[in-house]
Write a protein that holds these residues in place. Structure first.
Motif, PDB file in Angstrom:
ATOM      1  N   GLN A 173      22.257   1.912 -18.726  1.00 42.76           N
ATOM      2  CA  GLN A 173      21.491   0.740 -18.295  1.00 42.76           C
ATOM      3  C   GLN A 173      22.193  -0.593 -18.610  1.00 42.76           C
ATOM      4  O   GLN A 173      22.598  -0.835 -19.741  1.00 42.76           O
ATOM      5  CB  GLN A 173      20.142   0.794 -19.012  1.00 42.76           C
ATOM      6  CG  GLN A 173      19.198  -0.295 -18.595  1.00 42.76           C
ATOM      7  CD  GLN A 173      17.864  -0.151 -19.315  1.00 42.76           C
ATOM      8  OE1 GLN A 173      17.361   0.966 -19.459  1.00 42.76           O
ATOM      9  NE2 GLN A 173      17.302  -1.244 -19.764  1.00 42.76           N
ATOM     10  N   HIS A 174      22.335  -1.429 -17.599  1.00 49.97           N
ATOM     11  CA  HIS A 174      22.909  -2.774 -17.779  1.00 49.97           C
ATOM     12  C   HIS A 174      22.354  -3.698 -16.701  1.00 49.97           C
ATOM     13  O   HIS A 174      21.884  -3.233 -15.667  1.00 49.97           O
ATOM     14  CB  HIS A 174      24.441  -2.722 -17.744  1.00 49.97           C
ATOM     15  CG  HIS A 174      25.009  -2.183 -16.457  1.00 49.97           C
ATOM     16  ND1 HIS A 174      25.084  -0.845 -16.176  1.00 49.97           N
ATOM     17  CD2 HIS A 174      25.495  -2.809 -15.361  1.00 49.97           C
ATOM     18  CE1 HIS A 174      25.617  -0.675 -14.980  1.00 49.97           C
ATOM     19  NE2 HIS A 174      25.864  -1.854 -14.449  1.00 49.97           N
ATOM     20  N   PRO A 175      22.392  -5.015 -16.945  1.00 46.40           N
ATOM     21  CA  PRO A 175      21.795  -5.970 -16.001  1.00 46.40           C
ATOM     22  C   PRO A 175      22.819  -6.538 -15.020  1.00 46.40           C
ATOM     23  O   PRO A 175      24.035  -6.411 -15.222  1.00 46.40           O
ATOM     24  CB  PRO A 175      21.329  -7.091 -16.933  1.00 46.40           C
ATOM     25  CG  PRO A 175      22.376  -7.120 -18.008  1.00 46.40           C
ATOM     26  CD  PRO A 175      22.832  -5.682 -18.196  1.00 46.40           C
ATOM     27  N   HIS A 176      22.336  -7.143 -13.940  1.00 43.39           N
ATOM     28  CA  HIS A 176      23.152  -7.986 -13.062  1.00 43.39           C
ATOM     29  C   HIS A 176      22.270  -9.117 -12.565  1.00 43.39           C
ATOM     30  O   HIS A 176      21.044  -8.959 -12.436  1.00 43.39           O
ATOM     31  CB  HIS A 176      23.664  -7.213 -11.833  1.00 43.39           C
ATOM     32  CG  HIS A 176      24.725  -6.200 -12.145  1.00 43.39           C
ATOM     33  ND1 HIS A 176      25.970  -6.549 -12.603  1.00 43.39           N
ATOM     34  CD2 HIS A 176      24.720  -4.846 -12.056  1.00 43.39           C
ATOM     35  CE1 HIS A 176      26.685  -5.453 -12.790  1.00 43.39           C
ATOM     36  NE2 HIS A 176      25.949  -4.387 -12.467  1.00 43.39           N
ATOM     37  N   ARG A 177      22.899 -10.252 -12.250  1.00 42.24           N
ATOM     38  CA  ARG A 177      22.178 -11.364 -11.604  1.00 42.24           C
ATOM     39  C   ARG A 177      23.149 -12.142 -10.712  1.00 42.24           C
ATOM     40  O   ARG A 177      24.291 -12.382 -11.084  1.00 42.24           O
ATOM     41  CB  ARG A 177      21.593 -12.329 -12.653  1.00 42.24           C
ATOM     42  CG  ARG A 177      21.017 -13.610 -12.015  1.00 42.24           C
ATOM     43  CD  ARG A 177      20.418 -14.566 -13.029  1.00 42.24           C
ATOM     44  NE  ARG A 177      19.055 -14.169 -13.361  1.00 42.24           N
ATOM     45  CZ  ARG A 177      18.260 -14.875 -14.187  1.00 42.24           C
ATOM     46  NH1 ARG A 177      18.695 -15.997 -14.738  1.00 42.24           N
ATOM     47  NH2 ARG A 177      17.036 -14.466 -14.434  1.00 42.24           N
ATOM     48  N   LEU A 237      18.048  -4.292 -13.571  1.00 42.40           N
ATOM     49  CA  LEU A 237      18.656  -3.386 -14.547  1.00 42.40           C
ATOM     50  C   LEU A 237      18.982  -2.115 -13.786  1.00 42.40           C
ATOM     51  O   LEU A 237      18.169  -1.659 -12.982  1.00 42.40           O
ATOM     52  CB  LEU A 237      17.663  -3.038 -15.665  1.00 42.40           C
ATOM     53  CG  LEU A 237      17.083  -4.186 -16.481  1.00 42.40           C
ATOM     54  CD1 LEU A 237      16.014  -3.638 -17.448  1.00 42.40           C
ATOM     55  CD2 LEU A 237      18.170  -4.887 -17.267  1.00 42.40           C
ATOM     56  N   HIS A 238      20.166  -1.557 -14.021  1.00 40.97           N
ATOM     57  CA  HIS A 238      20.424  -0.271 -13.363  1.00 40.97           C
ATOM     58  C   HIS A 238      21.374   0.586 -14.173  1.00 40.97           C
ATOM     59  O   HIS A 238      21.955   0.152 -15.158  1.00 40.97           O
ATOM     60  CB  HIS A 238      20.920  -0.476 -11.916  1.00 40.97           C
ATOM     61  CG  HIS A 238      22.371  -0.830 -11.771  1.00 40.97           C
ATOM     62  ND1 HIS A 238      23.103  -0.482 -10.672  1.00 40.97           N
ATOM     63  CD2 HIS A 238      23.210  -1.504 -12.572  1.00 40.97           C
ATOM     64  CE1 HIS A 238      24.341  -0.918 -10.807  1.00 40.97           C
ATOM     65  NE2 HIS A 238      24.436  -1.550 -11.936  1.00 40.97           N
ATOM     66  N   GLU A 239      21.485   1.842 -13.764  1.00 43.46           N
ATOM     67  CA  GLU A 239      22.460   2.760 -14.356  1.00 43.46           C
ATOM     68  C   GLU A 239      23.158   3.501 -13.229  1.00 43.46           C
ATOM     69  O   GLU A 239      22.595   3.695 -12.142  1.00 43.46           O
ATOM     70  CB  GLU A 239      21.784   3.735 -15.327  1.00 43.46           C
ATOM     71  CG  GLU A 239      20.650   4.526 -14.724  1.00 43.46           C
ATOM     72  CD  GLU A 239      20.010   5.515 -15.701  1.00 43.46           C
ATOM     73  OE1 GLU A 239      19.821   5.154 -16.872  1.00 43.46           O
ATOM     74  OE2 GLU A 239      19.695   6.637 -15.261  1.00 43.46           O
ATOM     75  N   GLU A 240      24.425   3.838 -13.480  1.00 44.81           N
ATOM     76  CA  GLU A 240      25.263   4.479 -12.462  1.00 44.81           C
ATOM     77  C   GLU A 240      25.953   5.678 -13.108  1.00 44.81           C
ATOM     78  O   GLU A 240      26.764   5.507 -14.007  1.00 44.81           O
ATOM     79  CB  GLU A 240      26.316   3.480 -11.960  1.00 44.81           C
ATOM     80  CG  GLU A 240      25.721   2.209 -11.390  1.00 44.81           C
ATOM     81  CD  GLU A 240      26.701   1.027 -11.371  1.00 44.81           C
ATOM     82  OE1 GLU A 240      27.348   0.828 -10.337  1.00 44.81           O
ATOM     83  OE2 GLU A 240      26.803   0.312 -12.374  1.00 44.81           O
ATOM     84  N   PHE A 241      25.607   6.856 -12.657  1.00 51.99           N
ATOM     85  CA  PHE A 241      26.159   8.092 -13.240  1.00 51.99           C
ATOM     86  C   PHE A 241      26.635   9.030 -12.132  1.00 51.99           C
ATOM     87  O   PHE A 241      26.178   8.943 -10.992  1.00 51.99           O
ATOM     88  CB  PHE A 241      25.083   8.828 -14.050  1.00 51.99           C
ATOM     89  CG  PHE A 241      24.802   8.210 -15.388  1.00 51.99           C
ATOM     90  CD1 PHE A 241      25.677   8.412 -16.453  1.00 51.99           C
ATOM     91  CD2 PHE A 241      23.674   7.416 -15.583  1.00 51.99           C
ATOM     92  CE1 PHE A 241      25.429   7.836 -17.702  1.00 51.99           C
ATOM     93  CE2 PHE A 241      23.417   6.842 -16.830  1.00 51.99           C
ATOM     94  CZ  PHE A 241      24.291   7.053 -17.891  1.00 51.99           C
TER      95      PHE A 241
HETATM   96 MN    MN Z   1      26.431  -2.199 -12.381  1.00 61.33          MN
END
Ligand code: MN
Length: 254
Positions: free
Chosen positions: A60-64, A104-108
């Motif tokens: 999990q991490h943010p972006h804006r 917030l998202h996660e990429e796996f």
């Molecule tokens: Mn990302």
């Protein structure tokens, strides 16, 4: 005619989490104005992974302030975000995620893919948003391979997958905030082709778009117009204003 402004080496590959070994082909750090409206392009060259019962990727991490576009060529990527968006994409599929005011998202790697192991190849493109849209609602578009028009080039020169914008009268499925084209092209050796690109668009690989003529100030997962807005992003993230990730079980039921 388009002029080549520069030819750049890509730096050493680096790991994003433990799932993606990427080369940053360009970044707004050095080429912000030249590449606008595009901010960054990471290519994960084909990398073999052994089977595992663990998870590989980025938690999990943010972006804006911008959008991320993930195109998978080999392997499977699983995504979840705080808008409730998510899913698994495979070869030819695209995820178009609008971070805008905050996500917030996660990429796996997908669970099934991790269990059997195999080769992962993908690209991730960051597309800037105009100042007026940086605080728009976040969103998520899954663009499956079969929804992306494939247009053959004349004389067997290859083919174009129209992910966004328009090619030769074929419209891509992605909704974008500013005018741009993302063409995923396969060119056959020994052939020539001519491409018509909109006047005034920046051209890289075959990404073209109307330049967003505004200041770019980025830090890690945030790309805004000023230092104050970056500080605000950290403040908002730390005070929980980016929402929360839905529990895994709730999302699987969707
Ligand atoms: Mn990302």
């Amino acid at each position: 005619m388009k002029k080549i402004l520069g030819v750049y080496d890509s730096p050493q590959a680096h790991w994003v989490g433990n799932g993606f070994l990427v080369n940053s082909l360009f970044s707004y750090n050095e080429l912000g104005a030249e590449m606008s409206p595009f901010l960054l392009l990471d290519h994960a060259a084909p990398t073999k992974f052994r089977e595992t019962t663990g998870r590989r990727g980025v938690g999990q991490h943010p972006h804006r302030g911008f959008e991320t576009v993930t195109i998978v060529y080999q392997g499977e990527v699983e995504h979840r975000d705080s808008t409730g968006g998510g899913g698994v994409i495979g070869p030819g599929d695209v995820q178009w995620m609008t971070a805008a005011s905050g996500i917030l998202h996660e990429e796996f790697h997908s669970t099934a893919f991790s269990r059997r192991g195999g080769t992962v190849e993908m690209v991730q493109l960051w597309v800037n948003l105009p100042a007026k849209d940086k605080m728009a609602a976040p969103g998520y578009q899954t663009l499956l391979n079969q929804a992306i028009p494939q247009v053959p080039l004349a004389d067997g020169a290859g083919q174009v997958r129209v992910i966004a914008g328009n090619f030769d009268g074929h419209a891509g499925p992605a909704r974008t905030f500013s005018p741009l084209n993302v063409w995923d092209m396969k060119l056959n050796a020994g052939h020539r082709t001519e491409l018509t690109v909109t006047e005034g668009h920046t051209l890289a690989l075959v990404l073209s778009g109307e330049p967003i003529d505004e200041p770019i100030v980025g830090y890690g997962p945030f790309v805004m117009n000023s230092e104050a807005e970056i500080q605000q992003a950290f403040h908002d993230f730390n005070s929980g204003e980016f929402g929360v990730m839905p529990p895994v079980e709730a999302q699987l039921e969707r």
